[in-house]
Design an enzyme around this catalytic site. Sequence first.
Site, short mmCIF file in Angstrom:
data_model
loop_
_atom_site.label_atom_id
_atom_site.label_comp_id
_atom_site.label_asym_id
_atom_site.label_seq_id
_atom_site.Cartn_x
_atom_site.Cartn_y
_atom_site.Cartn_z
CB SER A 126 -11.75 5.47 22.71
OG SER A 126 -11.73 6.86 23.34
CE1 TYR A 139 -16.05 7.22 19.87
CE2 TYR A 139 -15.18 7.51 22.06
CZ TYR A 139 -15.08 7.25 20.66
OH TYR A 139 -13.95 7.00 20.07
#
Length: 240
Positions: A126, A139
């Site tokens: 990501s 995250y």
Amino acid sequence: MTIAGRAVLVTGANRGIGQALVTEALRRGAGRVYAGTRQPLTHPDERVRPMTLDVTNPAQIKAAAEQVEALDLLINNAGVFRYDDLSDRAVLERHLAVNLFGTYGLTQALLPQLTRSRGAIVNNVSLMAIAPLPLTPAYSASKAAAFSLTQSLRALLAGRGIRVHAVLTGPTDTDMVRDLDIPKASPESVASAILDGVERGEDDIFPDPLSETLADSWRSGVAKALERQNAALAAASAAA
């Protein structure tokens, strides 16, 4: 690597980017697609081999590795995403269990098959791996660790002929961020761009409009230069 005729394994294959990756691999002529999901999955295409696979479950990882006789491309896509404030250690541990150790465990289990095929690994990390989003610190931290793991695997597995790709995704229209009022890429366009990057042999894949704006500066930047330098040290040590 071309996808046509290859054996591909995708985790998190029942929704979002994972589901789109299965469809795109089939469209490109994959010979077999192993679709890993936590819940049983059916698929109309006979090339798809569903497998129950929770990447935090060592027994299921072992069983999956035993089912896969040959493998050319492993796509570690399964992930967990929660909004949090780092007040609950269990939330951070859950993110690490899936996003870091799940990727590590499945990759290690399938290394024999990937070594035989001189195949490739794709880790869907990501943009938050390089720029944390404070709304999702657990995250972000887990994806930063997964990106570091990816970079190390890239250097350490090069001698086996295994290519390791990192996918640096921006906002994608999945259930994780669907409620955020921000521009999002479609899972289908992201999946197509990921496999384009694999076929072109790109180390780091920027598969959506937001991430693509950063691609040139990343590839010519200091972090990438240091990664190449450190990889060269690893290669020299292995050859000694």
